[in-house]
Write a protein that holds these residues in place. Structure first.
Motif, PDB file in Angstrom:
ATOM      1  N   PRO A 136       0.825  -1.208   0.000  1.00  0.00           N
ATOM      2  CA  PRO A 136       0.000   0.000   0.000  1.00  0.00           C
ATOM      3  C   PRO A 136       0.864   1.266   0.000  1.00  0.00           C
ATOM      4  N   MET A 137       1.773   1.314  -0.957  1.00  0.00           N
ATOM      5  CA  MET A 137       2.654   2.469  -1.132  1.00  0.00           C
ATOM      6  C   MET A 137       3.244   2.394  -2.534  1.00  0.00           C
ATOM      7  N   GLU A 138       3.793   3.498  -2.983  1.00  0.00           N
ATOM      8  CA  GLU A 138       4.482   3.500  -4.273  1.00  0.00           C
ATOM      9  C   GLU A 138       5.922   3.046  -4.032  1.00  0.00           C
ATOM     10  N   LEU A 139       6.344   2.005  -4.754  1.00  0.00           N
ATOM     11  CA  LEU A 139       7.704   1.508  -4.600  1.00  0.00           C
ATOM     12  C   LEU A 139       8.094   0.712  -5.845  1.00  0.00           C
ATOM     13  N   GLU A 140       9.154   1.158  -6.496  1.00  0.00           N
ATOM     14  CA  GLU A 140       9.687   0.462  -7.661  1.00  0.00           C
ATOM     15  C   GLU A 140      11.186   0.269  -7.469  1.00  0.00           C
ATOM     16  N   TYR A 141      11.705  -0.834  -8.022  1.00  0.00           N
ATOM     17  CA  TYR A 141      13.082  -1.284  -7.782  1.00  0.00           C
ATOM     18  C   TYR A 141      13.820  -1.542  -9.084  1.00  0.00           C
ATOM     19  N   LYS A 142      15.113  -1.267  -9.090  1.00  0.00           N
ATOM     20  CA  LYS A 142      16.001  -1.607 -10.205  1.00  0.00           C
ATOM     21  C   LYS A 142      17.210  -2.327  -9.615  1.00  0.00           C
ATOM     22  N   GLN A 143      17.530  -3.481 -10.189  1.00  0.00           N
ATOM     23  CA  GLN A 143      18.655  -4.276  -9.701  1.00  0.00           C
ATOM     24  C   GLN A 143      19.975  -3.707 -10.213  1.00  0.00           C
ATOM     25  N   GLU A 144      20.919  -3.521  -9.295  1.00  0.00           N
ATOM     26  CA  GLU A 144      22.260  -3.055  -9.650  1.00  0.00           C
ATOM     27  C   GLU A 144      23.157  -3.264  -8.439  1.00  0.00           C
ATOM     28  N   TYR A 145      23.886  -4.345  -8.449  1.00  0.00           N
ATOM     29  CA  TYR A 145      24.741  -4.691  -7.314  1.00  0.00           C
ATOM     30  C   TYR A 145      25.922  -3.726  -7.211  1.00  0.00           C
ATOM     31  N   GLN A 146      26.169  -3.220  -5.994  1.00  0.00           N
ATOM     32  CA  GLN A 146      27.304  -2.332  -5.736  1.00  0.00           C
ATOM     33  C   GLN A 146      27.736  -2.453  -4.285  1.00  0.00           C
ATOM     34  N   VAL A 147      28.901  -1.947  -4.030  1.00  0.00           N
ATOM     35  CA  VAL A 147      29.386  -1.754  -2.669  1.00  0.00           C
ATOM     36  C   VAL A 147      29.598  -0.258  -2.517  1.00  0.00           C
ATOM     37  N   THR A 148      29.075   0.313  -1.441  1.00  0.00           N
ATOM     38  CA  THR A 148      29.115   1.760  -1.289  1.00  0.00           C
ATOM     39  C   THR A 148      29.089   2.153   0.183  1.00  0.00           C
ATOM     40  N   HIS A 149      29.410   3.385   0.448  1.00  0.00           N
ATOM     41  CA  HIS A 149      29.122   3.965   1.756  1.00  0.00           C
ATOM     42  C   HIS A 149      27.672   4.425   1.688  1.00  0.00           C
ATOM     43  N   ILE A 150      26.982   4.320   2.779  1.00  0.00           N
ATOM     44  CA  ILE A 150      25.602   4.783   2.766  1.00  0.00           C
ATOM     45  C   ILE A 150      25.530   6.177   3.357  1.00  0.00           C
ATOM     46  N   CYS A 151      24.548   6.906   2.891  1.00  0.00           N
ATOM     47  CA  CYS A 151      24.349   8.268   3.356  1.00  0.00           C
ATOM     48  C   CYS A 151      23.003   8.337   4.053  1.00  0.00           C
ATOM     49  N   LYS A 152      23.007   8.854   5.275  1.00  0.00           N
ATOM     50  CA  LYS A 152      21.751   9.030   6.001  1.00  0.00           C
ATOM     51  C   LYS A 152      21.020  10.229   5.422  1.00  0.00           C
ATOM     52  N   GLU A 153      19.788  10.018   5.050  1.00  0.00           N
ATOM     53  CA  GLU A 153      18.969  11.115   4.542  1.00  0.00           C
ATOM     54  C   GLU A 153      18.541  12.009   5.710  1.00  0.00           C
TER      55      GLU A 153
END
Length: 188
Positions: free
Chosen positions: A95-112
């Motif tokens: 019950p929400m809008e959510l779409e996904y695209k596959q793309e494997y990576q390694v990254t640092h994450i950023c807190k929004e």
């Protein structure tokens, strides 16, 4: 009392993680969602690969039970959804809008912005693996990749929440306890 329902059709390592942290977990097949035989729980977890036929056959049961998931969350349950592990996916059953695209990576994450669900990752300063990102969402983005792509979103709904992530690592014990402690027992 079962605290967490893990939606999958065969044993997987993920189950052991809950046990290690003292959380009662029960694995259910997606066809039992919404039936009188499924006991109430606080949290439902759908692991990585749920839409990939090479891993599991639970997708049709999940997609058929959209109303059960919505009712569960509105009544105070937490629904945690990991990546579908297919090239592209539209979570039309949520019950929400959510779409996904596959793309494997390694990254640092950023807190929004700060959010309690960010305890999914123990060390937010180290690099993490993810297998894709969200291309559309109306949820609150709480983690992004270095490129700015959404990796984790939260959507409050009624008394509960939906937490979706593409982060491809086991969640921390703190996160598992948080999703359990912040939810109400609800019927799926």
């Amino acid at each position: 009392m079962t605290e967490v329902m893990l939606v999958w059709d065969n044993p997987l390592l993920f189950e052991k993680l809950f046990t290690e942290h003292g959380i009662k977990c029960q694995r259910i097949v997606s066809d039992s969602i919404g039936t009188p035989f499924t006991p109430p729980c606080k949290c439902v977890v759908i692991p990585t690969g749920f839409a990939n036929k090479a891993y599991t056959s639970i997708l049709p049961g999940i997609e058929r039970n959209a109303k059960s998931f919505e009712k569960f969350v509105k009544a105070g349950g937490n629904l945690v959804v990991f990546s579908p592990a297919v090239p592209e996916y539209d979570f039309k059953w949520l019950p929400m809008e959510l779409e996904y695209k596959q793309e494997y990576q390694v990254t640092h994450i950023c807190k929004e912005k700060e959010h309690e669900a960010q305890c999914l990752i123990e060390d937010t300063c180290s690099e993490i693996e993810f297998d894709g990102y969200f291309t559309k969402t109306d949820g609150e983005v709480i983690f992004r990749s270095d490129e700015g792509n959404p990796l984790m979103v939260v959507k409050e709904l009624g008394e509960g929440r939906i937490i979706a992530t593409t982060i491809h690592e086991f969640p921390s014990g703190k996160f598992l306890k948080w999703i359990n402690e912040t939810a109400k027992k609800s019927k799926l």
